[in-house]
Scaffold this active site. Structure first.
Site, mmCIF file in Angstrom:
data_model
loop_
_atom_site.group_PDB
_atom_site.id
_atom_site.type_symbol
_atom_site.label_atom_id
_atom_site.label_comp_id
_atom_site.label_asym_id
_atom_site.label_seq_id
_atom_site.Cartn_x
_atom_site.Cartn_y
_atom_site.Cartn_z
ATOM 1 N N HIS A 64 4.672 -18.431 36.233
ATOM 2 C CA HIS A 64 4.422 -17.068 35.572
ATOM 3 C C HIS A 64 3.171 -17.358 34.622
ATOM 4 O O HIS A 64 2.383 -16.463 34.522
ATOM 5 C CB HIS A 64 5.458 -16.436 35.145
ATOM 6 C CG HIS A 64 6.389 -15.705 36.137
ATOM 7 N ND1 HIS A 64 6.931 -14.462 35.990
ATOM 8 C CD2 HIS A 64 6.701 -16.354 37.348
ATOM 9 C CE1 HIS A 64 7.503 -14.053 37.042
ATOM 10 N NE2 HIS A 64 7.576 -15.237 37.734
ATOM 11 N N ASP A 65 2.909 -18.498 34.204
ATOM 12 C CA ASP A 65 1.946 -18.756 33.299
ATOM 13 C C ASP A 65 0.469 -19.042 34.109
ATOM 14 O O ASP A 65 -0.581 -18.363 33.961
ATOM 15 C CB ASP A 65 2.189 -19.982 32.351
ATOM 16 C CG ASP A 65 0.797 -20.459 31.333
ATOM 17 O OD1 ASP A 65 0.415 -19.333 31.068
ATOM 18 O OD2 ASP A 65 0.711 -21.603 31.218
ATOM 19 N N VAL A 68 -1.137 -16.064 36.162
ATOM 20 C CA VAL A 68 -2.027 -15.193 35.375
ATOM 21 C C VAL A 68 -3.304 -15.783 34.608
ATOM 22 O O VAL A 68 -2.868 -16.300 33.228
ATOM 23 C CB VAL A 68 -1.085 -14.400 34.403
ATOM 24 C CG1 VAL A 68 -1.749 -13.431 33.741
ATOM 25 C CG2 VAL A 68 0.315 -13.823 35.105
ATOM 26 N N GLY A 70 -4.559 -18.584 34.748
ATOM 27 C CA GLY A 70 -4.566 -19.961 34.814
ATOM 28 C C GLY A 70 -3.462 -20.370 33.894
ATOM 29 O O GLY A 70 -2.995 -19.756 33.121
ATOM 30 N N ASP A 72 -2.592 -21.702 30.958
ATOM 31 C CA ASP A 72 -2.966 -21.814 29.455
ATOM 32 C C ASP A 72 -2.006 -21.050 28.523
ATOM 33 O O ASP A 72 -2.514 -20.908 27.327
ATOM 34 C CB ASP A 72 -4.262 -20.732 29.326
ATOM 35 C CG ASP A 72 -4.024 -19.267 29.700
ATOM 36 O OD1 ASP A 72 -2.772 -18.973 29.828
ATOM 37 O OD2 ASP A 72 -4.961 -18.465 29.724
ATOM 38 N N HIS A 193 12.775 -21.594 44.810
ATOM 39 C CA HIS A 193 14.088 -20.587 44.867
ATOM 40 C C HIS A 193 15.298 -21.328 45.492
ATOM 41 O O HIS A 193 16.363 -20.915 45.657
ATOM 42 C CB HIS A 193 13.678 -19.405 45.780
ATOM 43 C CG HIS A 193 12.814 -18.400 45.044
ATOM 44 N ND1 HIS A 193 12.498 -17.132 45.528
ATOM 45 C CD2 HIS A 193 12.367 -18.479 43.882
ATOM 46 C CE1 HIS A 193 11.758 -16.466 44.820
ATOM 47 N NE2 HIS A 193 11.523 -17.293 43.732
ATOM 48 N N THR A 194 15.103 -22.880 45.741
ATOM 49 C CA THR A 194 16.256 -23.411 45.900
ATOM 50 C C THR A 194 17.254 -23.659 44.856
ATOM 51 O O THR A 194 18.391 -24.028 44.791
ATOM 52 C CB THR A 194 15.929 -25.006 46.435
ATOM 53 O OG1 THR A 194 16.973 -25.653 46.835
ATOM 54 C CG2 THR A 194 15.225 -25.790 45.342
ATOM 55 N N ASP A 238 19.841 -19.521 45.979
ATOM 56 C CA ASP A 238 20.262 -20.389 47.054
ATOM 57 C C ASP A 238 21.670 -20.601 47.210
ATOM 58 O O ASP A 238 22.446 -21.370 46.629
ATOM 59 C CB ASP A 238 19.704 -21.719 46.916
ATOM 60 C CG ASP A 238 20.004 -22.967 47.921
ATOM 61 O OD1 ASP A 238 20.675 -22.648 48.979
ATOM 62 O OD2 ASP A 238 19.280 -23.966 48.014
ATOM 63 N N ASP A 246 16.863 -28.892 46.638
ATOM 64 C CA ASP A 246 16.859 -29.398 47.910
ATOM 65 C C ASP A 246 16.225 -28.762 48.693
ATOM 66 O O ASP A 246 15.638 -27.592 48.394
ATOM 67 C CB ASP A 246 18.228 -29.979 48.184
ATOM 68 C CG ASP A 246 19.329 -28.763 48.223
ATOM 69 O OD1 ASP A 246 18.740 -27.717 48.154
ATOM 70 O OD2 ASP A 246 20.530 -28.957 48.069
#
Length: 318
Positions: A64-65, A68, A70, A72, A193-194, A238, A246
């Site tokens: 999420h950094d 948006v 780059g 930073d 999202h595993t 998962d 995995d």
């Protein structure tokens, strides 16, 4: 990145004398803060051992950094009523969702004690993501270091540049393409999202109304996510392997057991079906592609040289 010792020494020399890094490098802090990586590693492994979900949370912070404006550390800035500054934490995709800020605070405090004003918050996020994945049994990769921290953030961009769990495949491909990723890299990165969990309010419609979902799976999730109320109840992203990093996530998609609408879109008769199938059958291939995509993501729109700053407190500008 490997450097000849002469080049490394020359780079460090000019870094200290002039503006900043000659280029981002994996051993950027070898002279200025040699214990940096060990400090971050110990903190991350300790946090994940205490709560396995924290690994997914720290990985998500990095995502999420970077998406948006780059990598930073803008995601870490708190709102400031006094200056009418609104950061990214309260944006729709982040509010009451992102976590792990205290772990980053703790790491930063230790680094400021060891080597004040040297290690950026952006680098802490990037390295913490790598160690989080490794702690959960996933791959590792070389993190180029030398990022600097932003002095601002973008609430509006955080509301438009992050993937939504309600997106269809064409929307996902378009969003990732705008950030420089092809469909294969998008699928690989979705493999994060595993591990981790999602709130009921984000997948309620899928488990009650969508048809491309295994009925037994849907009913098992409904016990923790009622048709009304319980919006903050958590379920693992998962179902087959809730914590370990995995390829179980992709096996779930092939079996129509994706928890989020956006997850199942990756395997729903579209252009990414074959890539999901490949990863479901080849965990080594998935991990290698994920690591490559993480390197690419970690290098998005970096601040280096004299741009930005090295924040003393990751939550506010100096």
């Amino acid at each position: 990145m490997e450097f000849h010792s002469y080049y490394l020494n020359l780079c460090v020399f000019f870094m200290l004398i002039f503006c900043g890094p000659c280029s981002a490098s994996a051993d950027y802090y070898s002279k200025t803060c040699p214990k940096a990586l060990s400090i971050i590693s110990a903190a991350v492994y300790g946090a994940v051992a205490k709560e396995s979900r924290m690994g997914a949370s720290l990985l998500r912070l990095h995502f999420h950094d970077c998406f948006v404006n780059g990598c930073d550390a803008s995601i870490l800035l708190d709102d400031d009523d006094a200056s009418s500054f609104t950061g990214e934490k309260s944006a729709g995709p982040n509010a009451n969702s992102l976590r792990g800020f205290e772990v980053i605070d703790g790491i930063k405090a230790k680094l400021e004690t060891a080597c004040p004003g040297v290690v950026s918050c952006a680098d802490i996020l990037a390295v913490s993501a790598r160690y989080s994945v490794a702690a959960l049994g996933g791959p590792t990769w070389t993190v180029q270091l030398g990022r600097r921290d932003s002095t601002t953030a973008s609430f509006s961009s955080a509301n438009t540049d992050l993937a939504s769990p309600l997106m269809n495949l064409d929307e996902l491909i378009s969003l990732f393409s705008r950030k420089g990723f092809n469909a294969k890299e998008m699928v690989a990165l979705s493999g994060s999202h595993t591990t981790g969990q999602a709130r009921c309010l984000l997948f309620r419609n899928r488990i009650y109304n969508e048809t491309n979902i295994d009925s037994t799976f849907a009913k098992s999730i409904q016990s923790d996510c009622p048709s009304s109320g319980g919006g903050d109840n958590l379920s693992p992203l998962d179902d087959g392997s809730a914590v370990i990093f995995d390829n179980s996530y992709f096996k779930n998609l092939v079996d129509n057991k994706g928890l989020l609408h956006s997850d199942q879109q990756l395997f729903n008769g579209g252009s990414t079906d074959s890539q999901v199938t490949t990863y479901s059958n080849n965990p080594i291939t998935f991990k290698a592609d994920f690591a490559d995509a993480m390197v690419k993501m970690g290098n998005m729109s970096l601040l280096t040289g004299t741009a930005g700053q090295i924040r003393t407190n990751c939550r506010k500008v100096n």
